[in-house]
Design a protein around this motif. Structure first.
Motif, short mmCIF file in Angstrom:
data_model
loop_
_atom_site.label_atom_id
_atom_site.label_comp_id
_atom_site.label_asym_id
_atom_site.label_seq_id
_atom_site.Cartn_x
_atom_site.Cartn_y
_atom_site.Cartn_z
N THR A 139 19.84 37.58 164.34
CA THR A 139 18.42 37.26 164.53
C THR A 139 17.98 37.58 165.96
OG1 THR A 139 18.52 35.55 162.84
CG2 THR A 139 16.70 35.40 164.41
N GLU A 142 17.64 41.35 166.28
CA GLU A 142 16.46 41.82 165.54
C GLU A 142 15.18 41.54 166.32
OE1 GLU A 142 18.06 41.59 160.93
OE2 GLU A 142 17.04 39.83 161.77
N ARG A 147 18.07 47.35 164.54
CA ARG A 147 18.13 47.43 163.07
C ARG A 147 19.51 47.93 162.64
NH1 ARG A 147 14.70 44.41 163.77
NH2 ARG A 147 12.47 44.75 163.57
N MET A 166 24.19 47.89 164.72
CA MET A 166 22.74 47.84 164.86
C MET A 166 22.33 48.70 166.04
SD MET A 166 22.17 43.72 164.25
CE MET A 166 20.40 43.84 163.87
#
Length: 170
Positions: A139, A142, A147, A166
């Motif tokens: 979290t 993000e 991503r 990510m």
């Protein structure tokens, strides 16, 4: 107020302490004690950290609060990254912050620094790996715009586990 400075070899003992403590805090509740011990003795040792600290393609930064080290950032340029084939990128290999200091926005300041370094290096993207069960960290990443783009399997002892890879396009 949190101060951030470049780490030196003189910081290696404190870096090791933070590395091991945060690793146990994150992975300990979900793995056997033996798997954790094995990982620490093979991957988070004084010798390995000292070698990483002198790698010219890696940079360490420590976060200090009231004279105490509370976390650190390690970024890797291409050639020292933990995954191959991700050229023209910067890897955030570690953002480790002591659990008791996570509410102080230390991680945010370290991530902002990593993104600043990526801009200075003019890379195409910043990437990182995060354990799929570390929802708090996912979290957090993000919120910075990272991503998921792949999955990497690693072993904690004999148990396969997944890291989400990510990236943040610059």
């Amino acid at each position: 107020m949190i101060q951030i400075r470049r780490a030196s070899i003189a910081d290696v003992d404190e870096l090791l302490s933070i590395s091991q403590l945060t690793f146990v805090q994150t992975f300990g509740p979900h793995n056997t004690e033996q798997a954790i011990k094995t990982y620490l003795t093979q991957n988070l040792t004084l010798e390995k950290l000292a070698t990483e600290l002198v790698d010219p393609r890696a940079q360490f930064f420590v976060a200090i609060d009231n004279g105490q080290m509370v976390g650190y950032l390690k970024v890797n340029e291409f050639g020292s990254q933990t995954e191959s084939g991700l050229s023209n990128s910067l890897e955030v290999q570690r953002i480790y912050v002591l659990k008791k200091d996570q509410s102080k926005k230390v991680g945010q300041e370290l991530m902002k620094l990593a993104i600043k370094i990526a801009h200075e290096l003019k890379v195409n993207y910043v990437w990182l790996g995060v354990w799929e069960n570390n929802t708090k960290a996912i979290t957090f990443y993000e919120r910075f715009g990272f991503r998921k783009f792949a999955i990497h399997t690693f072993h904690m002892g004999t148990h396969p586990q997944n890291d989400l890879l990510m990236k943040l396009i610059m």
